[in-house]
Every structure is written in structure tokens, then in C-alpha cells.
Design a protein around this motif. Structure first.
Motif, PDB file in Angstrom:
ATOM      1  N   VAL A 232       0.828  -1.210   0.000  1.00 57.24           N
ATOM      2  CA  VAL A 232       0.000   0.000   0.000  1.00 57.24           C
ATOM      3  C   VAL A 232       0.861   1.259   0.000  1.00 57.24           C
ATOM      4  O   VAL A 232       0.639   2.184  -0.792  1.00 57.24           O
ATOM      5  CB  VAL A 232      -0.951   0.002   1.220  1.00 57.24           C
ATOM      6  CG1 VAL A 232      -1.767   1.292   1.251  1.00 57.24           C
ATOM      7  CG2 VAL A 232      -1.889  -1.202   1.170  1.00 57.24           C
ATOM      8  N   SER A 233       1.861   1.319   0.874  1.00 53.10           N
ATOM      9  CA  SER A 233       2.700   2.510   0.986  1.00 53.10           C
ATOM     10  C   SER A 233       3.507   2.755  -0.280  1.00 53.10           C
ATOM     11  O   SER A 233       3.675   3.902  -0.714  1.00 53.10           O
ATOM     12  CB  SER A 233       3.642   2.386   2.186  1.00 53.10           C
ATOM     13  OG  SER A 233       2.908   2.265   3.379  1.00 53.10           O
ATOM     14  N   THR A 234       4.017   1.681  -0.889  1.00 50.33           N
ATOM     15  CA  THR A 234       4.778   1.831  -2.132  1.00 50.33           C
ATOM     16  C   THR A 234       3.899   2.385  -3.241  1.00 50.33           C
ATOM     17  O   THR A 234       4.286   3.336  -3.942  1.00 50.33           O
ATOM     18  CB  THR A 234       5.372   0.481  -2.564  1.00 50.33           C
ATOM     19  OG1 THR A 234       6.209  -0.023  -1.528  1.00 50.33           O
ATOM     20  CG2 THR A 234       6.201   0.631  -3.822  1.00 50.33           C
ATOM     21  N   CYS A 235       2.720   1.797  -3.424  1.00 45.78           N
ATOM     22  CA  CYS A 235       1.808   2.258  -4.479  1.00 45.78           C
ATOM     23  C   CYS A 235       1.369   3.695  -4.228  1.00 45.78           C
ATOM     24  O   CYS A 235       1.256   4.490  -5.175  1.00 45.78           O
ATOM     25  CB  CYS A 235       0.594   1.335  -4.554  1.00 45.78           C
ATOM     26  SG  CYS A 235       0.962  -0.320  -5.164  1.00 45.78           S
ATOM     27  N   THR A 236       1.127   4.042  -2.964  1.00 43.16           N
ATOM     28  CA  THR A 236       0.720   5.411  -2.634  1.00 43.16           C
ATOM     29  C   THR A 236       1.809   6.413  -2.995  1.00 43.16           C
ATOM     30  O   THR A 236       1.541   7.441  -3.633  1.00 43.16           O
ATOM     31  CB  THR A 236       0.393   5.524  -1.137  1.00 43.16           C
ATOM     32  OG1 THR A 236      -0.707   4.663  -0.826  1.00 43.16           O
ATOM     33  CG2 THR A 236       0.025   6.952  -0.767  1.00 43.16           C
ATOM     34  N   SER A 237       3.033   6.130  -2.593  1.00 42.67           N
ATOM     35  CA  SER A 237       4.139   7.062  -2.845  1.00 42.67           C
ATOM     36  C   SER A 237       4.404   7.235  -4.330  1.00 42.67           C
ATOM     37  O   SER A 237       4.533   8.362  -4.832  1.00 42.67           O
ATOM     38  CB  SER A 237       5.405   6.567  -2.139  1.00 42.67           C
ATOM     39  OG  SER A 237       5.216   6.482  -0.749  1.00 42.67           O
ATOM     40  N   VAL A 238       4.488   6.125  -5.054  1.00 38.78           N
ATOM     41  CA  VAL A 238       4.782   6.190  -6.489  1.00 38.78           C
ATOM     42  C   VAL A 238       3.648   6.860  -7.255  1.00 38.78           C
ATOM     43  O   VAL A 238       3.877   7.717  -8.120  1.00 38.78           O
ATOM     44  CB  VAL A 238       5.054   4.778  -7.047  1.00 38.78           C
ATOM     45  CG1 VAL A 238       5.234   4.821  -8.567  1.00 38.78           C
ATOM     46  CG2 VAL A 238       6.293   4.180  -6.397  1.00 38.78           C
ATOM     47  N   ALA A 239       2.397   6.497  -6.935  1.00 39.10           N
ATOM     48  CA  ALA A 239       1.249   7.096  -7.625  1.00 39.10           C
ATOM     49  C   ALA A 239       1.159   8.592  -7.349  1.00 39.10           C
ATOM     50  O   ALA A 239       0.807   9.377  -8.243  1.00 39.10           O
ATOM     51  CB  ALA A 239      -0.044   6.405  -7.193  1.00 39.10           C
ATOM     52  N   SER A 240       1.486   9.000  -6.119  1.00 39.79           N
ATOM     53  CA  SER A 240       1.447  10.424  -5.774  1.00 39.79           C
ATOM     54  C   SER A 240       2.460  11.215  -6.601  1.00 39.79           C
ATOM     55  O   SER A 240       2.149  12.291  -7.128  1.00 39.79           O
ATOM     56  CB  SER A 240       1.733  10.591  -4.275  1.00 39.79           C
ATOM     57  OG  SER A 240       1.847  11.951  -3.938  1.00 39.79           O
ATOM     58  N   ILE A 241       3.666  10.694  -6.736  1.00 35.65           N
ATOM     59  CA  ILE A 241       4.707  11.380  -7.509  1.00 35.65           C
ATOM     60  C   ILE A 241       4.333  11.449  -8.983  1.00 35.65           C
ATOM     61  O   ILE A 241       4.389  12.512  -9.616  1.00 35.65           O
ATOM     62  CB  ILE A 241       6.053  10.667  -7.325  1.00 35.65           C
ATOM     63  CG1 ILE A 241       6.540  10.822  -5.880  1.00 35.65           C
ATOM     64  CG2 ILE A 241       7.104  11.218  -8.291  1.00 35.65           C
ATOM     65  CD1 ILE A 241       7.767   9.993  -5.544  1.00 35.65           C
ATOM     66  N   LEU A 242       3.942  10.311  -9.553  1.00 34.77           N
ATOM     67  CA  LEU A 242       3.621  10.269 -10.985  1.00 34.77           C
ATOM     68  C   LEU A 242       2.399  11.130 -11.304  1.00 34.77           C
ATOM     69  O   LEU A 242       2.363  11.812 -12.333  1.00 34.77           O
ATOM     70  CB  LEU A 242       3.377   8.815 -11.423  1.00 34.77           C
ATOM     71  CG  LEU A 242       4.597   7.890 -11.384  1.00 34.77           C
ATOM     72  CD1 LEU A 242       4.208   6.478 -11.793  1.00 34.77           C
ATOM     73  CD2 LEU A 242       5.700   8.422 -12.294  1.00 34.77           C
ATOM     74  N   THR A 243       1.395  11.120 -10.412  1.00 36.44           N
ATOM     75  CA  THR A 243       0.201  11.942 -10.651  1.00 36.44           C
ATOM     76  C   THR A 243       0.550  13.417 -10.613  1.00 36.44           C
ATOM     77  O   THR A 243       0.089  14.196 -11.470  1.00 36.44           O
ATOM     78  CB  THR A 243      -0.869  11.643  -9.584  1.00 36.44           C
ATOM     79  OG1 THR A 243      -1.207  10.255  -9.633  1.00 36.44           O
ATOM     80  CG2 THR A 243      -2.129  12.468  -9.847  1.00 36.44           C
ATOM     81  N   GLY A 244       1.357  13.826  -9.635  1.00 38.48           N
ATOM     82  CA  GLY A 244       1.758  15.232  -9.564  1.00 38.48           C
ATOM     83  C   GLY A 244       2.489  15.687 -10.808  1.00 38.48           C
ATOM     84  O   GLY A 244       2.264  16.789 -11.317  1.00 38.48           O
ATOM     85  N   VAL A 245       3.361  14.819 -11.335  1.00 41.40           N
ATOM     86  CA  VAL A 245       4.132  15.161 -12.543  1.00 41.40           C
ATOM     87  C   VAL A 245       3.237  15.206 -13.771  1.00 41.40           C
ATOM     88  O   VAL A 245       3.220  16.196 -14.522  1.00 41.40           O
ATOM     89  CB  VAL A 245       5.273  14.147 -12.744  1.00 41.40           C
ATOM     90  CG1 VAL A 245       5.943  14.366 -14.102  1.00 41.40           C
ATOM     91  CG2 VAL A 245       6.309  14.272 -11.623  1.00 41.40           C
ATOM     92  N   ILE A 246       2.455  14.138 -14.001  1.00 47.43           N
ATOM     93  CA  ILE A 246       1.651  14.023 -15.225  1.00 47.43           C
ATOM     94  C   ILE A 246       0.514  15.042 -15.248  1.00 47.43           C
ATOM     95  O   ILE A 246       0.331  15.771 -16.231  1.00 47.43           O
ATOM     96  CB  ILE A 246       1.098  12.584 -15.360  1.00 47.43           C
ATOM     97  CG1 ILE A 246       2.257  11.604 -15.539  1.00 47.43           C
ATOM     98  CG2 ILE A 246       0.138  12.495 -16.545  1.00 47.43           C
ATOM     99  CD1 ILE A 246       1.832  10.142 -15.496  1.00 47.43           C
ATOM    100  N   VAL A 247      -0.254  15.101 -14.150  1.00 45.38           N
ATOM    101  CA  VAL A 247      -1.388  16.026 -14.107  1.00 45.38           C
ATOM    102  C   VAL A 247      -0.895  17.469 -14.112  1.00 45.38           C
ATOM    103  O   VAL A 247      -1.520  18.354 -14.712  1.00 45.38           O
ATOM    104  CB  VAL A 247      -2.269  15.753 -12.869  1.00 45.38           C
ATOM    105  CG1 VAL A 247      -3.414  16.751 -12.790  1.00 45.38           C
ATOM    106  CG2 VAL A 247      -2.829  14.331 -12.922  1.00 45.38           C
ATOM    107  N   GLY A 248       0.240  17.717 -13.460  1.00 43.92           N
ATOM    108  CA  GLY A 248       0.796  19.060 -13.476  1.00 43.92           C
ATOM    109  C   GLY A 248       1.133  19.518 -14.887  1.00 43.92           C
ATOM    110  O   GLY A 248       0.915  20.676 -15.253  1.00 43.92           O
ATOM    111  N   MET A 249       1.664  18.611 -15.688  1.00 47.18           N
ATOM    112  CA  MET A 249       2.016  18.963 -17.068  1.00 47.18           C
ATOM    113  C   MET A 249       0.776  19.131 -17.945  1.00 47.18           C
ATOM    114  O   MET A 249       0.738  19.999 -18.820  1.00 47.18           O
ATOM    115  CB  MET A 249       2.934  17.890 -17.658  1.00 47.18           C
ATOM    116  CG  MET A 249       4.324  17.886 -17.053  1.00 47.18           C
ATOM    117  SD  MET A 249       5.415  16.671 -17.820  1.00 47.18           S
ATOM    118  CE  MET A 249       6.983  17.077 -17.020  1.00 47.18           C
TER     119      MET A 249
END
Length: 340
Positions: A232-249
Motif C-alpha cells: 500500500v505505501s509503495t503504491c501510494t508514494s509512487v502514484a502520488s509522484i507520478l500523478t503530480g508530474v503528469i497532471v501538473g504537465m
């Protein structure tokens, strides 16, 4: 850029360490309620009030950082909170870190430097409102599909009378919480960008951001309660980073650096941060999969470190990872006591 990165590190340190202090404070406190006697007990508890102040200060610093730098830079750096929490737990909570934990902390630190070197300051003054509805529709559809998938597996588990959750459920809950955390940062940034049109956009977007974060904590707590913290913690951390990058762009129009070297350094920094977080969360699992001679050597080094630190009050991190601290922080009992 570096000022915003330093504020992000200070913010994520305040958030994570603040929650640990609140948890330690609530060990001798009653469940939080609106009774005057209970409120006084919390206010006059030095550990809890210190943790609360650090948590709130971290939230304020994070908003300042988001207002000054792209989300695609801030969100990955915020992922280093687990590394900071691990170092704090080592020196303050006397937890013994294994070799892979220190490798993960080092990778997260190198990744942060890479993001700072490769990232470029961007002056975003307008947001393409045409993309927002499509983005909302895409995220909504994604959550519908993920929840449908989750309910399908839950129903199948009940039919087969399985008590333990499957890895699919853990992954889905981790992804959903991480996506919400990433979107929360993007919404906050939108408020600052749109503040030129109306100052009310800042409180409106911050309120929406808080709602997204609250929903993310609900999904994460549900996953930690019924599943394994490592997944759970791994998926949360990775998804949070990737979402911030992709959605931000996509939503904010943030761009990659124009220079090819800076672009490579930035991407490498992202990769190192994600890899460092994964190693921190799953270090014990990785060690258990290593060849027996290497596994024995790593455990021997951990025992040596334990003996060196035996003079004080110790808590051995044997067979666990820093995510165990996260489980304690986000456990339902703790949340019931320390929510504010």
C-alpha cells in the motif's frame, strides 16, 4: 527553485515528524472529543501540541513551495518525506535501519539534488480550461474502473470465504490514495495561478485540495488496515509522484526543461526518488529475497549497529520497514484520537 525545494523538504519533514510526535503524545491521552477536559489534556500535552504545530507549519510551507515552483518538481521532492521520517526514527525513536534503508535514503537525497539541478523555474500565468473537464472526466473514469475492480475482488473473496486481502486490493487502494494526494497538490497550485482573476480562487482551491487529501487518507488507512503496508505505501508514494508530474504537465501546462542535459538530470532525479522510496518501504522484503550469505551479512551488520546503540532505549527494526511507523500513524485508533 532551490528555495522552494528546501521549503518542500522542511514541509514534508514537519508533516511526517509532526504525526509521529502526535502519536507518541496520544499514548497517554483519551480519545479526542469536544469535552473541555479532553481538549485541555491535548493542548497541555507538550508532545501532541508540538507535533500539531509542526504538522500545521509543514502544511503552510508546502503551500508556499507550491506557489513558487512547478508541481512536477515539488511533488517528487515531497516523496522524500519517508526518507526524512526514517532518519528521524533512527535518531529519535532509536530504530535500527538496515543497509538497504540507508541506500534508499541516499537515493532519495541524490534524486532531490537531481530535481533541483535539472528543474527549471516556470512562470505559469494561464491555465487551459479546455483540458480541465477532460482531465476530471478521465480521473473520474479511472476511479470508477478501479473501484469496480476492487468491489469485484472483494465479492470474489467473500464468495471464496478468504479472510486475507489479495495483493490486487492493496495495489488499488494504494493507487487511489496516491492519485488523490497528487491531485491535491495540483489543485492547490491552480488556486495560486488563478488568483490573478479572483483572489477567492486560493481559498476555494485549497479547500478542494484538503478534501482530496482527506479522501486519500481514507483510502490509504483502509488499505493499511486490511492489507500489507509494504504494498500500500509503495503504491501510494509512487502514484502520488507520478500523478503530480503528469497532471501538473497536462492541467497546468508545466513543461520539461528545454536543455537535454537538464531534462535527463530531472528524469534521473525522479527515478532515484521513486527507487529510494520503494527501497525504504520494502527493504526487509528485498533482504529476505537475497542469497543466504548476503542476507546473513546484512543481518549481522544490523545486529552490530543494535549492540552499539544498546546503551539507550531501543526499538529494533527487525523484519519491518519505515512503513511500520506509517501504519502506526495512520491506524484507525490513532486517527480517532489525533484527528483535528
Amino acid at each position: 527553485m532551490w528555495e522552494a525545494i528546501c521549503m518542500t523538504l522542511a514541509a514534508t519533514a514537519g508533516n511526517n515528524i509532526g504525526k509521529v510526535l502526535q502519536k507518541k503524545g496520544t499514548l497517554i491521552l483519551p480519545p479526542l472529543s469536544f469535552k473541555l477536559k479532553v481538549i485541555k489534556a491535548y493542548v497541555f500535552n507538550k508532545l501532541w501540541i508540538s507535533g500539531f504545530a509542526m504538522d500545521m507549519s509543514g502544511a503552510f510551507l508546502m503551500l508556499m513551495a507550491i506557489s513558487q515552483a512547478p508541481v512536477s518538481v515539488i511533488q517528487p521532492v515531497a516523496g522524500c518525506g519517508l526518507a526524512i521520517l526514517s532518519v528521524f526514527s533512527h535518531f529519535y525513536l532509536k530504530e535500527v535501519l538496515n543497509a538497504l534503508d540507508w541506500v534508499g535514503i541516499t537515493l532519495a537525497g541524490i534524486g532531490t539534488i537531481g530535481v533541483g539541478v535539472g528543474g527549471e523555474e516556470q512562470n505559469i500565468t494561464e491555465i487551459s480550461l479546455i483540458k480541465i473537464p477532460w482531465l476530471i472526466l478521465s480521473i473520474t473514469l479511472l476511479f470508477v474502473l478501479l473501484n469496480a475492480w476492487l468491489h469485484m475482488y472483494k465479492r470474489q473473496r467473500r464468495e471464496q470465504e478468504q479472510l486475507n486481502s489479495e495483493v490486487t486490493e492493496e495495489i488499488i487502494l494504494g493507487l487511489e490514495s496516491g492519485i488523490l494526494f497528487g491531485i491535491s497538490s495540483v489543485i492547490s497550485k491552480m488556486g495560486f495561478v488563478l488568483s490573478d482573476k479572483s483572489f477567492l480562487m486560493i481559498p476555494i482551491c485549497i479547500s478542494l485540495s484538503v478534501l482530496c487529501s482527506a479522501a486519500g487518507f481514507i483510502y490509504q488507512t483502509q488499505g493499511l488496515k486490511h492489507g500489507r503496508a509494504i504494498v500500500v505505501s509503495t503504491c501510494t508514494s509512487v502514484a502520488s509522484i507520478l500523478t503530480g508530474v503528469i497532471v501538473g504537465m497536462i492541467a497546468l501546462g508545466e513543461k520539461m526543461p528545454s536543455n537535454s542535459v537538464s531534462r535527463l538530470v530531472l528524469i534521473t532525479g525522479w527515478f532515484f526518488i521513486i527507487l529510494g522510496v520503494i527501497m525504504l518501504v520494502s527493504s526487509s522484503k528485498i533482504i529476505s529475497l537475497l542469497p543466504k550469505p548476503l542476507r546473513k551479512k546484512l543481518r549481522k551488520n544490523t545486529e552490530m549497529n543494535l549492540n552499539i546503540r544498546r546503551s539507550g532505549s531501543l526499538r529494533v527494526k527487525d523484519g519491518t520497514s519505515p512503513s511500520s511507523t506509517i501504519v502506526n500513524i495512520l491506524s484507525p485508533a490513532t486517527k480517532e484520537k489525533s484527528q483535528y
